[in-house]
Design a protein around this motif. Sequence first.
Motif, PDB file in Angstrom:
ATOM      1  N   PHE A 163      92.375  85.403 121.872  1.00  0.00           N
ATOM      2  CA  PHE A 163      92.359  84.678 120.594  1.00  0.00           C
ATOM      3  C   PHE A 163      90.934  84.613 120.057  1.00  0.00           C
ATOM      4  O   PHE A 163      89.976  84.427 120.795  1.00  0.00           O
ATOM      5  CB  PHE A 163      92.897  83.259 120.809  1.00  0.00           C
ATOM      6  CG  PHE A 163      92.872  82.416 119.566  1.00  0.00           C
ATOM      7  CD1 PHE A 163      93.781  82.646 118.554  1.00  0.00           C
ATOM      8  CD2 PHE A 163      91.937  81.408 119.410  1.00  0.00           C
ATOM      9  CE1 PHE A 163      93.777  81.878 117.400  1.00  0.00           C
ATOM     10  CE2 PHE A 163      91.919  80.632 118.269  1.00  0.00           C
ATOM     11  CZ  PHE A 163      92.828  80.867 117.260  1.00  0.00           C
ATOM     12  N   PHE A 182      99.711  69.664 112.003  1.00  0.00           N
ATOM     13  CA  PHE A 182     100.641  68.865 112.819  1.00  0.00           C
ATOM     14  C   PHE A 182     100.792  67.434 112.304  1.00  0.00           C
ATOM     15  O   PHE A 182      99.903  66.905 111.626  1.00  0.00           O
ATOM     16  CB  PHE A 182     100.128  68.792 114.259  1.00  0.00           C
ATOM     17  CG  PHE A 182     100.138  70.115 114.969  1.00  0.00           C
ATOM     18  CD1 PHE A 182     101.283  70.582 115.585  1.00  0.00           C
ATOM     19  CD2 PHE A 182      98.985  70.906 115.005  1.00  0.00           C
ATOM     20  CE1 PHE A 182     101.290  71.799 116.236  1.00  0.00           C
ATOM     21  CE2 PHE A 182      98.991  72.126 115.649  1.00  0.00           C
ATOM     22  CZ  PHE A 182     100.146  72.575 116.272  1.00  0.00           C
TER      23      PHE A 182
ATOM     24  N   ILE B 208      95.380  84.999 115.344  1.00  0.00           N
ATOM     25  CA  ILE B 208      95.501  83.835 114.456  1.00  0.00           C
ATOM     26  C   ILE B 208      96.936  83.722 113.921  1.00  0.00           C
ATOM     27  O   ILE B 208      97.509  82.637 113.881  1.00  0.00           O
ATOM     28  CB  ILE B 208      94.471  83.926 113.313  1.00  0.00           C
ATOM     29  CG1 ILE B 208      93.075  83.685 113.893  1.00  0.00           C
ATOM     30  CG2 ILE B 208      94.777  82.899 112.224  1.00  0.00           C
ATOM     31  CD1 ILE B 208      91.954  83.826 112.897  1.00  0.00           C
ATOM     32  N   ARG B 210      99.628  84.836 115.387  1.00  0.00           N
ATOM     33  CA  ARG B 210     100.498  84.405 116.486  1.00  0.00           C
ATOM     34  C   ARG B 210     100.344  82.918 116.728  1.00  0.00           C
ATOM     35  O   ARG B 210     101.311  82.189 116.923  1.00  0.00           O
ATOM     36  CB  ARG B 210     100.156  85.184 117.759  1.00  0.00           C
ATOM     37  CG  ARG B 210     100.865  86.521 117.833  1.00  0.00           C
ATOM     38  CD  ARG B 210     100.476  87.288 119.067  1.00  0.00           C
ATOM     39  NE  ARG B 210      99.128  87.811 118.949  1.00  0.00           N
ATOM     40  CZ  ARG B 210      98.297  87.959 119.954  1.00  0.00           C
ATOM     41  NH1 ARG B 210      98.654  87.612 121.170  1.00  0.00           N
ATOM     42  NH2 ARG B 210      97.094  88.445 119.748  1.00  0.00           N
ATOM     43  N   LYS B 211      99.088  82.474 116.694  1.00  0.00           N
ATOM     44  CA  LYS B 211      98.824  81.047 116.892  1.00  0.00           C
ATOM     45  C   LYS B 211      99.541  80.220 115.825  1.00  0.00           C
ATOM     46  O   LYS B 211     100.167  79.196 116.112  1.00  0.00           O
ATOM     47  CB  LYS B 211      97.309  80.826 116.836  1.00  0.00           C
ATOM     48  CG  LYS B 211      96.858  79.389 116.711  1.00  0.00           C
ATOM     49  CD  LYS B 211      96.924  78.656 118.019  1.00  0.00           C
ATOM     50  CE  LYS B 211      96.856  77.153 117.782  1.00  0.00           C
ATOM     51  NZ  LYS B 211      97.060  76.401 118.998  1.00  0.00           N
ATOM     52  N   LEU B 212      99.468  80.676 114.565  1.00  0.00           N
ATOM     53  CA  LEU B 212     100.083  79.912 113.474  1.00  0.00           C
ATOM     54  C   LEU B 212     101.606  79.851 113.626  1.00  0.00           C
ATOM     55  O   LEU B 212     102.223  78.872 113.220  1.00  0.00           O
ATOM     56  CB  LEU B 212      99.705  80.524 112.123  1.00  0.00           C
ATOM     57  CG  LEU B 212      98.235  80.302 111.729  1.00  0.00           C
ATOM     58  CD1 LEU B 212      97.893  81.100 110.485  1.00  0.00           C
ATOM     59  CD2 LEU B 212      97.936  78.824 111.509  1.00  0.00           C
ATOM     60  N   LEU B 213     102.181  80.901 114.231  1.00  0.00           N
ATOM     61  CA  LEU B 213     103.631  80.887 114.451  1.00  0.00           C
ATOM     62  C   LEU B 213     104.050  79.742 115.359  1.00  0.00           C
ATOM     63  O   LEU B 213     105.199  79.319 115.329  1.00  0.00           O
ATOM     64  CB  LEU B 213     104.074  82.209 115.099  1.00  0.00           C
ATOM     65  CG  LEU B 213     104.283  83.411 114.187  1.00  0.00           C
ATOM     66  CD1 LEU B 213     104.623  84.624 115.036  1.00  0.00           C
ATOM     67  CD2 LEU B 213     105.407  83.145 113.207  1.00  0.00           C
ATOM     68  N   THR B 214     103.128  79.269 116.176  1.00  0.00           N
ATOM     69  CA  THR B 214     103.479  78.184 117.089  1.00  0.00           C
ATOM     70  C   THR B 214     103.093  76.820 116.528  1.00  0.00           C
ATOM     71  O   THR B 214     103.210  75.814 117.205  1.00  0.00           O
ATOM     72  CB  THR B 214     102.792  78.356 118.458  1.00  0.00           C
ATOM     73  OG1 THR B 214     101.383  78.160 118.284  1.00  0.00           O
ATOM     74  CG2 THR B 214     103.030  79.738 119.033  1.00  0.00           C
ATOM     75  N   THR B 215     102.580  76.795 115.293  1.00  0.00           N
ATOM     76  CA  THR B 215     102.278  75.514 114.652  1.00  0.00           C
ATOM     77  C   THR B 215     103.281  75.309 113.518  1.00  0.00           C
ATOM     78  O   THR B 215     103.939  76.259 113.102  1.00  0.00           O
ATOM     79  CB  THR B 215     100.853  75.484 114.063  1.00  0.00           C
ATOM     80  OG1 THR B 215     100.828  76.304 112.896  1.00  0.00           O
ATOM     81  CG2 THR B 215      99.816  75.985 115.053  1.00  0.00           C
ATOM     82  N   ILE B 217     103.044  75.128 110.375  1.00  0.00           N
ATOM     83  CA  ILE B 217     102.868  75.745 109.055  1.00  0.00           C
ATOM     84  C   ILE B 217     103.974  76.781 108.853  1.00  0.00           C
ATOM     85  O   ILE B 217     104.291  77.562 109.753  1.00  0.00           O
ATOM     86  CB  ILE B 217     101.463  76.384 108.894  1.00  0.00           C
ATOM     87  CG1 ILE B 217     101.238  76.808 107.432  1.00  0.00           C
ATOM     88  CG2 ILE B 217     101.277  77.579 109.808  1.00  0.00           C
ATOM     89  CD1 ILE B 217      99.822  77.290 107.134  1.00  0.00           C
TER      90      ILE B 217
END
Lengths: 384, 370
Positions: A163, A182, B208, B210-215, B217
């Motif tokens: 990342f 969140f 980024i 992929r990360k956003l897919l888990t938040t 948004i």
Amino acid sequence: MFEEIPTIESILPLKIYNSFYIPSNIKRDIFMMERTVKCPNCGNTITTSGSYGEVVKVICPYCSTKGKVTFGYPISSDESAIEVSNLRKEYGDLVAVNNISFKVKKGEVFAFLGPNGAGKTTTVEMIESIRVPTAGAVKILGNDISSSFDQVKERIGVLPQEFHSFERLTVRETLEFFQKMFKNRASINEIIANLDLKDQENKLYMNLSGGLKQRVGVAISLVNNPEIVFLDEPSTGLDPKARREVWEVIAGLRNKGKTVFLTTHYMEEAEYLADHVAIIHKGNIIAEGSVEELIRKFGEGSILDIKNCKTEDAIDALKQSGFNAKQEDNGDIEVYIEHKERVLEILSILRHEAIDYDAIDIRRSNLEEVFLHLTGAKLSEEDE
Amino acid sequence: MNAGIIWASFKADLQSFYRSKATLFWTLLFPILLILMFGAIFSGVGDAEYELVVVDYDDSDMSVMFTEILNDTDIIKTNVKVIEEENILSYIKNNDIKRLIVIPDDFEQSLNTFYFDENVTTSIKFYFDQSEQQTNSIIRSVISAVVIELNKNISGGKDIILIDDIETISGEFEFIDFFLPGMIGFTIMQTCIYGSLERNTKFRKDGILRKLLTTPITRTEWILSKMLFQLFLSFVSAFLIIVIGIFLFGLNIHISLLMFILIIATSFLFTGMGMVIGRFVKDEESAGMAGGAVTFPMMFLAGTFFPLEQMPEFLQTIAKVLPLYYVNEGFRNAMIYLKTDDAIFHSVIVLIFAIIFFLTGLILTKWKED
Ligand SMILES: Nc1ncnc2c1ncn2[C@@H]1O[C@H](COP(=O)(O)OP(=O)(O)OP(=O)(O)O)[C@@H](O)[C@H]1O
Ligand SMILES: [Mg+2]
């Protein structure tokens, strides 16, 4: 009250921020309110007591080194944080993950250990709902992710593999950006303080070292105060010092009672951090259990390392006496011994044959040997 | 839809934008430098004398003298032509005449009869191209100075000779008139394609997305926030370019609803195009190359720098399938040439392109991993 540490143990010489560390075989006994810890300076053991979540200051009675011991939370119950059943992923003809099932208990550090290409990322990203499984089911905190992942999002924190965050935001801005997504919001100040990022909070992400970037990555995964934290190879590519700093951060998460799903191809990482390890190889889980269990079950007893052995026919001499010995690339010889008593036998062979060497080291076999035993392959190249 | 999330994402873009010197340069400064450079190269240098076409229906001593006086000012260079009255407008249009006066056939007679009839007047017609306001206001003031002087000498100040102003559009414009709207289209194309490519290659590689897919948004919130930022950038660069055009080159730029619609449609069009390209490239490097491979030829072929008519015929045919061509023409017609019908036509085509590319981009963009 002192507790004895077995003499032949794989104890990692960790010295991080001068915190006393709990040897891996002892810290697993989590209901104990007393802990035996090792002084990072003189190596002597000290027993100290405390309650869960407490950070206790200790002074080594032998060398007066000051440090701290954190008492982690116990794994409260057998409740599952994550339940994976028959999870499968095919990429065309390649079966990257082959119908695997496992459970991750609440509050534990679960290490998913496997070499490059074993299927770790594929698995963890299917659990995180980033990739679509070919078959199988995943439950996180009781919710089936195929139908209710949106509810789960508020309760998990994710650090994807490799990342790299927005280059031109500062550490604080980055954390605020992700926090805004969140409804559950942790205190950014607290995260910054806990992860020791105070000096960096106003630096641009792009100007941070690799280790700091990873620490910020972990920090990002905490902005919603998640119950489960997923870390995909958080220490890969870091130098040993930075790697250990990341380990310390992860140990801190466990101490706060968070469930940690960690993927790694460093066996030391799993040994140091994990309550439970699943070894994955070519898409299959080939062994699972605590580090102790795995070593007891699949390890090769202990290993005697003859450092820098200069005698040509040393291996032959050992083999003639029925030892399983092999020459390492660096000139050391490794001898596998099932019973500790056989150490003396080896020493007498060495003396008798006038074998020349620098030093002798005895260690318990580790996950590397477990993996070797199970697959006939090496877990990882020496170091990357 | 959560406005807080959208704002946070927009703000992050803004912060990243103004902290990147390279991006600032390419989006804001570079187009202006290009305009200044091209503007200087192609501006008709030092036209000290301005040509004035004179159509003299009187052809009398007085009218010839009047023409000579104008010529003697050293500012105006008269050029006497004989043209039928009904053909004057088409003559102006066909020959790109910037200014022209018509001396009526009663010119001398009016001046002579003044001594008998105090109410007599005669009108000189002054045709001028409204796109050349600055020079024409100079010419106009020279002519009126001469007229006032004549009136004074003949009548002691009573207006016998009048000037009748008639606006025309010659059809030909200066190069900068052509170039500047093209720069708006070009700049929006660049920022949108590269912005979109960055989000779809670099952000993907860096995890980024992929990360956003888990938040929490949503995809809509993410796209909306990025689109808002692109629109913001497009308006900022268009505004800067227009300001330069007005204050440095004295252009007569018409700001209309059509122009706003074009800016918005163009932003969607090229953001969508970036998404489409982003689908077929793996990393940032090839994204940069693919972006260049698309924008560079388009920039030349779509008539950003040279009018299409100067290019070989087959290239002109190619240009007509390029979205940027319609963007350029749309901006020109809406802002400068004021050919509303054409502008609407071009805008509609840009809108259609925008819908096609943006939707294709949305459909092609992989949100989840395989
Ligand atoms: N998107 C994809 N398309 C095709 N094959 C893939 C894809 N992603 C992974 N693979 C293959 O699936 C297998 C498992 O990959 P995965 O990334 O899950 O391994 P990993 O254990 O995370 O490895 P690493 O330690 O390198 O991260 C590998 O053989 C890889 O080449
Ligand atoms: Mg991986």
